[in-house]
Design an enzyme around this catalytic site. Structure first.
Site, PDB file in Angstrom:
ATOM      1  N   GLU A   1     -10.277  24.596 -24.606  1.00  0.00           N
ATOM      2  CA  GLU A   1      -9.831  24.229 -23.469  1.00  0.00           C
ATOM      3  C   GLU A   1     -10.194  23.072 -22.571  1.00  0.00           C
ATOM      4  OE1 GLU A   1      -8.165  28.629 -23.521  1.00  0.00           O
ATOM      5  OE2 GLU A   1      -7.458  27.525 -25.607  1.00  0.00           O
TER       6      GLU A   1
ATOM      7  N   SER B   1      -8.193  33.141 -33.753  1.00  0.00           N
ATOM      8  CA  SER B   1      -7.276  34.315 -34.213  1.00  0.00           C
ATOM      9  C   SER B   1      -7.591  35.385 -35.233  1.00  0.00           C
ATOM     10  CB  SER B   1      -6.213  33.877 -34.785  1.00  0.00           C
ATOM     11  OG  SER B   1      -5.433  32.624 -34.193  1.00  0.00           O
TER      12      SER B   1
ATOM     13  N   GLU C   1     -14.886  27.591 -33.182  1.00  0.00           N
ATOM     14  CA  GLU C   1     -14.075  28.111 -32.714  1.00  0.00           C
ATOM     15  C   GLU C   1     -13.373  26.980 -33.352  1.00  0.00           C
ATOM     16  OE1 GLU C   1     -13.255  30.620 -29.564  1.00  0.00           O
ATOM     17  OE2 GLU C   1     -13.712  29.311 -28.417  1.00  0.00           O
TER      18      GLU C   1
ATOM     19  N   HIS D   1     -15.655  25.291 -24.115  1.00  0.00           N
ATOM     20  CA  HIS D   1     -14.846  25.601 -24.985  1.00  0.00           C
ATOM     21  C   HIS D   1     -13.851  24.566 -25.290  1.00  0.00           C
ATOM     22  CE1 HIS D   1     -11.351  28.101 -26.106  1.00  0.00           C
ATOM     23  NE2 HIS D   1     -11.813  28.461 -26.080  1.00  0.00           N
TER      24      HIS D   1
ATOM     25  N   GLY E   1      -5.749  30.778 -31.164  1.00  0.00           N
ATOM     26  CA  GLY E   1      -4.720  31.651 -30.240  1.00  0.00           C
ATOM     27  C   GLY E   1      -2.564  31.158 -31.783  1.00  0.00           C
TER      28      GLY E   1
ATOM     29  N   ASN F   1     -12.879  37.146 -24.521  1.00  0.00           N
ATOM     30  CA  ASN F   1     -12.704  35.555 -23.529  1.00  0.00           C
ATOM     31  C   ASN F   1     -11.055  36.001 -22.902  1.00  0.00           C
ATOM     32  OD1 ASN F   1     -12.226  32.814 -21.740  1.00  0.00           O
ATOM     33  ND2 ASN F   1     -12.136  32.192 -23.914  1.00  0.00           N
TER      34      ASN F   1
HETATM   35  P1  13P Z   1      -8.123  33.844 -30.250  1.00  0.00           P
HETATM   36  O1  13P Z   1      -8.458  34.699 -30.577  1.00  0.00           O
HETATM   37  O2  13P Z   1      -6.468  33.540 -28.880  1.00  0.00           O
HETATM   38  O3  13P Z   1      -7.576  32.757 -30.710  1.00  0.00           O
HETATM   39  O4  13P Z   1      -8.832  32.356 -28.537  1.00  0.00           O
HETATM   40  C1  13P Z   1      -9.610  32.123 -29.620  1.00  0.00           C
HETATM   41  C2  13P Z   1     -10.671  31.900 -28.887  1.00  0.00           C
HETATM   42  O5  13P Z   1     -10.655  30.653 -27.954  1.00  0.00           O
HETATM   43  C3  13P Z   1     -11.871  32.302 -27.930  1.00  0.00           C
HETATM   44  O6  13P Z   1     -12.785  31.910 -27.205  1.00  0.00           O
END
Ligand code: 13P
Length: 250
Positions: free
Chosen positions: A98, A212, A167, A96, A173, A9
């Site tokens: 976000e 992560s 997730e 997601h 992140g 992603n």
């Molecule tokens: P990271 O791997 O940067 O933690 O992000 C995970 C993510 O949100 C993938 O959709």
């Protein structure tokens, strides 16, 4: 056995020149595609055309990061499933964290987006996951069950054609990866919930871990029985890291 599924992603990263360089390096790797697996990159909308062309005839397929729950009409800024399909999009991330957080997407909206993807022959990757405070309050399982149930209620047996991604928001992140056992417990619960609904789908649906995930922590994670692959943010922006993730033996 479910094949390893590794999905990058890119989030809001990339440029025409950076994408070109990344894909040149990725696709030149001699081992990519030697191992059976499902590999995809979910890129920002403006790069679908570029990346679709560069990935043609490669073992990596194209994905998007969102989809409208409407088929067409006066929805400024939205992109429909039919449009995504025209660019050869095979996967789309829905729900997601976000988007749930910054765009106020509800469980019902996420379910409708998953349905819109399926109606266009695109595989939705349905994201679930708890915040840090929900985790601290011991609410992880009720939260992810609620998120999955909304999708099950709308999609019914079509859930067999979806992917699920767990997730944990506190791991995205942050460099704070869930422990493999901690993640496995959640994945097992999700699979049990699927099994109550449709035993066949439960054995078939891949449940990915995201948060992560990196080459140095992924092997242990992917060795867990209910963790079938990864949804990868940061490490999918570095070709050698994404390659290393795709090469892991489960
Ligand atoms: P990271 O791997 O940067 O933690 O992000 C995970 C993510 O949100 C993938 O959709």
């Amino acid at each position: 056995m479910r094949p390893l599924t590794m999905v990058g992603n890119w989030k809001m990263h990339g440029s025409l020149s950076a994408n070109q360089a990344f894909l040149q390096e990725l696709l030149a790797a001699p081992d990519l595609g030697k191992k059976p697996g499902r590999f995809a990159l979910c890129v920002p909308y403006p790069y679908l055309a570029q990346v679709s062309q560069l990935l043609a005839h490669s073992p990596v397929v194209l994905g998007a990061q969102d989809i409208s729950d409407h088929s067409h009409g006066a929805y400024t800024g939205e992109v429909s499933g039919q449009m995504l399909k025209e660019f050869g999009t095979r996967y789309v991330i829905v729900g997601h964290s976000e988007r749930r957080a910054y765009h106020h997407e509800t469980d019902d909206c996420v379910a409708r987006k998953a349905k819109a993807a399926l109606l266009n022959g695109i595989t939705p990757i349905i994201c679930v996951g708890e915040t840090e405070s929900e985790r601290d309050a011991g609410q992880t399982l009720p939260v992810v069950r609620r998120q999955l149930q909304a999708v099950l209620d709308l999609l019914q047996n079509k859930i067999a054609d979806c992917l699920i991604a767990y997730e944990p928001i506190w791991a995205i992140g942050t460099g704070r990866v869930a422990s493999p056992h901690e993640a496995q417990d959640v994945h097992r619960e999700l699979r049990l919930q699927l099994a109550k609904f449709d035993a066949d789908a439960a054995s078939k649906v891949a449940i990915l871990y995201g948060g992560s995930l990196k080459p140095d922590n992924a092997k242990e994670m992917l060795a867990m029985p209910d963790i079938d692959g990864g949804l990868v943010g940061g490490a999918s922006l570095v070709a050698k890291d994404f390659l290393a993730l795709c090469a892991i033996d489960q």
